[in-house]
Enzyme design. Structure first.
Site, PDB file in Angstrom:
ATOM      1  N   ARG A 105      53.744  30.804  72.055  1.00  9.81           N
ATOM      2  CA  ARG A 105      53.754  30.313  71.255  1.00  9.81           C
ATOM      3  C   ARG A 105      55.519  30.136  70.305  1.00  9.81           C
ATOM      4  O   ARG A 105      55.470  29.795  68.820  1.00  9.81           O
ATOM      5  CB  ARG A 105      52.910  29.691  69.984  1.00  9.81           C
ATOM      6  CG  ARG A 105      51.353  29.069  70.463  1.00  9.81           C
ATOM      7  CD  ARG A 105      50.416  28.843  69.291  1.00  9.81           C
ATOM      8  NE  ARG A 105      49.725  28.263  70.491  1.00  9.81           N
ATOM      9  CZ  ARG A 105      48.803  29.249  70.787  1.00  9.81           C
ATOM     10  NH1 ARG A 105      48.767  30.805  69.817  1.00  9.81           N
ATOM     11  NH2 ARG A 105      47.460  28.897  71.783  1.00  9.81           N
ATOM     12  N   LYS A 127      69.690  24.230  70.685  1.00 10.50           N
ATOM     13  CA  LYS A 127      69.384  23.304  72.168  1.00 10.50           C
ATOM     14  C   LYS A 127      68.928  24.486  73.039  1.00 10.50           C
ATOM     15  O   LYS A 127      69.466  25.092  73.901  1.00 10.50           O
ATOM     16  CB  LYS A 127      70.233  22.983  72.532  1.00 10.50           C
ATOM     17  CG  LYS A 127      70.429  21.053  71.728  1.00 10.50           C
ATOM     18  CD  LYS A 127      70.981  20.280  72.727  1.00 10.50           C
ATOM     19  CE  LYS A 127      71.046  19.104  71.481  1.00 10.50           C
ATOM     20  NZ  LYS A 127      71.921  17.510  72.658  1.00 10.50           N
ATOM     21  N   GLU A 169      85.630  22.955  75.455  1.00 11.78           N
ATOM     22  CA  GLU A 169      84.682  22.436  74.832  1.00 11.78           C
ATOM     23  C   GLU A 169      86.024  22.947  73.487  1.00 11.78           C
ATOM     24  O   GLU A 169      85.647  22.652  72.238  1.00 11.78           O
ATOM     25  CB  GLU A 169      83.993  23.561  74.870  1.00 11.78           C
ATOM     26  CG  GLU A 169      82.744  23.430  76.328  1.00 11.78           C
ATOM     27  CD  GLU A 169      81.989  22.013  76.311  1.00 11.78           C
ATOM     28  OE1 GLU A 169      82.378  21.456  74.903  1.00 11.78           O
ATOM     29  OE2 GLU A 169      81.148  21.831  77.272  1.00 11.78           O
ATOM     30  N   LYS A 211      81.159  23.871  65.203  1.00  9.58           N
ATOM     31  CA  LYS A 211      79.644  23.059  65.864  1.00  9.58           C
ATOM     32  C   LYS A 211      78.557  23.831  65.380  1.00  9.58           C
ATOM     33  O   LYS A 211      77.845  22.379  64.964  1.00  9.58           O
ATOM     34  CB  LYS A 211      79.688  23.895  67.741  1.00  9.58           C
ATOM     35  CG  LYS A 211      78.148  23.838  68.199  1.00  9.58           C
ATOM     36  CD  LYS A 211      78.330  23.086  69.138  1.00  9.58           C
ATOM     37  CE  LYS A 211      76.653  22.670  69.494  1.00  9.58           C
ATOM     38  NZ  LYS A 211      76.330  23.047  70.899  1.00  9.58           N
ATOM     39  N   GLU A 221      70.355  15.036  66.009  1.00 10.48           N
ATOM     40  CA  GLU A 221      71.199  14.038  66.914  1.00 10.48           C
ATOM     41  C   GLU A 221      70.352  12.501  66.523  1.00 10.48           C
ATOM     42  O   GLU A 221      70.296  11.920  67.398  1.00 10.48           O
ATOM     43  CB  GLU A 221      71.099  14.388  68.339  1.00 10.48           C
ATOM     44  CG  GLU A 221      72.621  13.574  69.625  1.00 10.48           C
ATOM     45  CD  GLU A 221      72.668  14.175  70.434  1.00 10.48           C
ATOM     46  OE1 GLU A 221      72.693  15.462  71.159  1.00 10.48           O
ATOM     47  OE2 GLU A 221      73.343  13.642  71.104  1.00 10.48           O
ATOM     48  N   ARG A 226      76.012  14.319  65.417  1.00 11.27           N
ATOM     49  CA  ARG A 226      75.497  15.120  67.088  1.00 11.27           C
ATOM     50  C   ARG A 226      76.324  14.785  68.185  1.00 11.27           C
ATOM     51  O   ARG A 226      76.898  15.568  69.087  1.00 11.27           O
ATOM     52  CB  ARG A 226      74.785  15.662  66.966  1.00 11.27           C
ATOM     53  CG  ARG A 226      74.223  17.351  67.806  1.00 11.27           C
ATOM     54  CD  ARG A 226      72.879  17.695  67.575  1.00 11.27           C
ATOM     55  NE  ARG A 226      73.425  18.980  68.488  1.00 11.27           N
ATOM     56  CZ  ARG A 226      72.160  19.419  67.973  1.00 11.27           C
ATOM     57  NH1 ARG A 226      71.605  20.012  67.247  1.00 11.27           N
ATOM     58  NH2 ARG A 226      72.499  21.457  69.183  1.00 11.27           N
ATOM     59  N   ASN A 230      79.352  15.188  72.082  1.00 10.87           N
ATOM     60  CA  ASN A 230      79.849  14.623  74.044  1.00 10.87           C
ATOM     61  C   ASN A 230      81.101  14.131  73.843  1.00 10.87           C
ATOM     62  O   ASN A 230      81.161  13.309  75.226  1.00 10.87           O
ATOM     63  CB  ASN A 230      78.994  13.838  73.971  1.00 10.87           C
ATOM     64  CG  ASN A 230      76.986  14.743  74.272  1.00 10.87           C
ATOM     65  OD1 ASN A 230      77.766  16.200  75.036  1.00 10.87           O
ATOM     66  ND2 ASN A 230      76.191  14.078  73.998  1.00 10.87           N
ATOM     67  N   HIS A 233      82.605  13.646  77.833  1.00 10.02           N
ATOM     68  CA  HIS A 233      80.521  14.596  78.743  1.00 10.02           C
ATOM     69  C   HIS A 233      80.153  12.756  79.361  1.00 10.02           C
ATOM     70  O   HIS A 233      79.038  13.593  80.522  1.00 10.02           O
ATOM     71  CB  HIS A 233      79.683  14.579  77.683  1.00 10.02           C
ATOM     72  CG  HIS A 233      80.402  16.056  77.513  1.00 10.02           C
ATOM     73  ND1 HIS A 233      81.672  16.083  76.863  1.00 10.02           N
ATOM     74  CD2 HIS A 233      79.247  17.580  77.310  1.00 10.02           C
ATOM     75  CE1 HIS A 233      81.471  18.040  76.497  1.00 10.02           C
ATOM     76  NE2 HIS A 233      80.559  18.256  77.027  1.00 10.02           N
ATOM     77  N   HIS A 237      79.333  13.810  82.583  1.00  8.02           N
ATOM     78  CA  HIS A 237      78.093  14.457  83.976  1.00  8.02           C
ATOM     79  C   HIS A 237      78.015  13.662  84.814  1.00  8.02           C
ATOM     80  O   HIS A 237      77.649  14.051  86.185  1.00  8.02           O
ATOM     81  CB  HIS A 237      77.239  14.227  82.912  1.00  8.02           C
ATOM     82  CG  HIS A 237      76.699  14.800  81.461  1.00  8.02           C
ATOM     83  ND1 HIS A 237      76.456  14.028  80.621  1.00  8.02           N
ATOM     84  CD2 HIS A 237      76.893  15.855  81.621  1.00  8.02           C
ATOM     85  CE1 HIS A 237      76.263  15.320  79.100  1.00  8.02           C
ATOM     86  NE2 HIS A 237      76.578  16.400  80.181  1.00  8.02           N
ATOM     87  N   HIS A 250      81.440  23.229  84.730  1.00  7.16           N
ATOM     88  CA  HIS A 250      81.298  21.559  82.953  1.00  7.16           C
ATOM     89  C   HIS A 250      82.641  21.244  82.354  1.00  7.16           C
ATOM     90  O   HIS A 250      83.000  20.552  82.409  1.00  7.16           O
ATOM     91  CB  HIS A 250      79.634  22.444  82.498  1.00  7.16           C
ATOM     92  CG  HIS A 250      79.791  21.924  81.472  1.00  7.16           C
ATOM     93  ND1 HIS A 250      79.092  20.065  81.200  1.00  7.16           N
ATOM     94  CD2 HIS A 250      80.154  21.919  79.570  1.00  7.16           C
ATOM     95  CE1 HIS A 250      79.485  19.641  80.396  1.00  7.16           C
ATOM     96  NE2 HIS A 250      79.982  20.903  78.830  1.00  7.16           N
TER      97      HIS A 250
END
Ligand SMILES: NC(=O)c1ccc[n+]([C@@H]2O[C@H](COP(=O)([O-])OP(=O)(O)OC[C@H]3O[C@@H](n4cnc5c(N)ncnc54)[C@H](O)[C@@H]3O)[C@@H](O)[C@H]2O)c1
Ligand SMILES: [Zn+2]
Length: 360
Positions: A105, A127, A169, A211, A221, A226, A230, A233, A237, A250
């Protein structure tokens, strides 16, 4: 390595209330590069540790790999009093964070990023995720690291392609949040990508702080802030998907995506011509392996790319969400829907820009 970050590991753990019982996760490259020295240091400092090594590839961010590692940890009697130290790029960081968030947990995770992308992006913000066959990063948690240990000197062995990928980035932070940083990166692009001091450390530090700041203000977000991370992005993507998540890094997709997003910002009347030109001139400094740009972007039909952008799983209400610029250093999330023709035009503007120096 061998810098204060590693030298002071025992002390750092102590001040942060972390036990000296640590699962150390590497991929096969970071194990070879940093493993012996790091594990010896842990032993010298009286740590009890167990090591786990995964293949160095995106496919390691999978449930089957996580499942195997849970088993290894149970066999090694790892319980709630332990923590996990993830040593590597975003793949190790994301998988390590996922395992730490779920094992017993949840146990604390400490990130020790060793790629430029991980130092400036993936290790910060909590994340963590694994991939599902139906999409990337779909299964995961918010699990903030107890500590992020960043040492730019460990970038010395990183392949140039990975440096450019991380640099995308870094440059992104200049675009979305900090004009003076943008100007610094424009001026010192070769120094930063050449890992020269003090430029590389400044670039890493500034990126990590931006960041962290954005994440602190909008952790889940919810208010659009936040989401500005992106920038570029939505296009990226779509490109990554077309490249089967294999043929384009990426960061390479993000570089191309930022070019398109700059054009979109300008074409919709938000960004003036001078800022557009300054932005494009910085992005033209990026290099791609021979043939990659042509095959993975210039030869792609813009309708096909648009379709691929729509099929990215992260969309809300089947709407494409775009982050645009008002100025260099000032981004916003466009709330309204825009017509496809604007997106298609931004793609073809991007293709025209890169084809003028395509054989790179
Ligand atoms: N969690 C987040 O917020 C977040 C954000 C961005 C990206 N990501 C994830 O990050 C992953 C990509 O991370 P990445 O670009 O770091 O890739 P990666 O982890 O695959 O690392 C790239 C390559 O560099 C090698 N490497 C690592 N450190 C090295 C060093 N110091 N010297 C030489 N080689 C080294 C690795 O073994 C690997 O082969 C993706 O899975 C992406 O989804 C997550
Ligand atoms: Zn990114």
């Amino acid at each position: 390595m061998g810098t204060p970050v590693i030298a002071g590991l025992g002390e750092l753990f102590k001040t942060h209330g972390l036990s000296k019982k640590t699962v150390v996760l590497f991929d096969e490259h970071t194990r070879r590069l940093f493993g012996d020295e790091l594990l010896k240091k842990l032993s010298d400092e009286g740590f009890q540790w167990t090591e786990l090594v995964i293949p160095a590839r995106e496919a390691s961010k999978s449930f089957s790999v996580a499942y195997r590692l849970y088993g290894r940890m149970i066999e090694a009697d790892v319980d709630r009093s332990w923590n996990l130290l993830a040593v590597g790029g975003g793949v190790v960081g994301d998988l390590g964070g996922f395992i730490a968030a779920s094992y017993f947990r949840g146990i604390p995770v400490i990130q020790l990023p060793t790629t430029l992308l991980a130092m400036t992006d993936s290790s910060i913000g909590g994340k963590v995720a694994i991939n599902h066959p139906l999409g990337k990063n779909l299964i995961g948690f918010f699990h903030s690291p107890e500590l992020v240990l960043i040492d730019p000197s460990s970038l010395a062995t990183l392949p140039k392609r990975e440096i450019y990928a991380g640099m995308a980035e870094v440059v992104k932070y200049g675009f979305i949040a900090d004009e003076p940083f943008f100007t610094f990166l424009d001026l010192h692009f070769a120094d930063v990508t050449g890992l020269k001091e003090p430029y590389i450390t400044k670039a890493v530090k500034k990126s990590a702080f931006i960041k962290d700041d954005v994440v602190k203000k909008d952790f889940r977000e919810t208010d659009g802030l936040r989401a500005t991370l992106n920038f570029g992005h939505t296009f990226a993507h779509g490109l990554e998907k077309l490249a089967e998540y294999r043929h384009l890094r990426h960061g390479e997709a993000v570089t191309i995506g930022m070019v398109c997003a700059l054009f979109l910002s300008h074409n919709l009347g938000y960004l003036d011509r001078e800022s557009l030109d300054r932005g494009l001139s910085l992005l033209r400094k990026f290099r791609f392996p021979k043939g990659v740009l042509k095959r993975r972007f210039l030869d792609i039909d813009s309708d096909l790319l648009l379709e691929s952008m729509f099929s990215d799983k992260k969309k809300l209400d089947k709407k494409l969400r775009f982050v645009l610029l008002k100025n260099l250093g000032e981004a916003f999330l466009l709330e309204e829907n825009i017509e496809d023709r604007h997106v298609l035009k931004a793609i073809s503007d991007g293709q025209a820009l890169f084809s003028s120096k395509s054989d790179r």
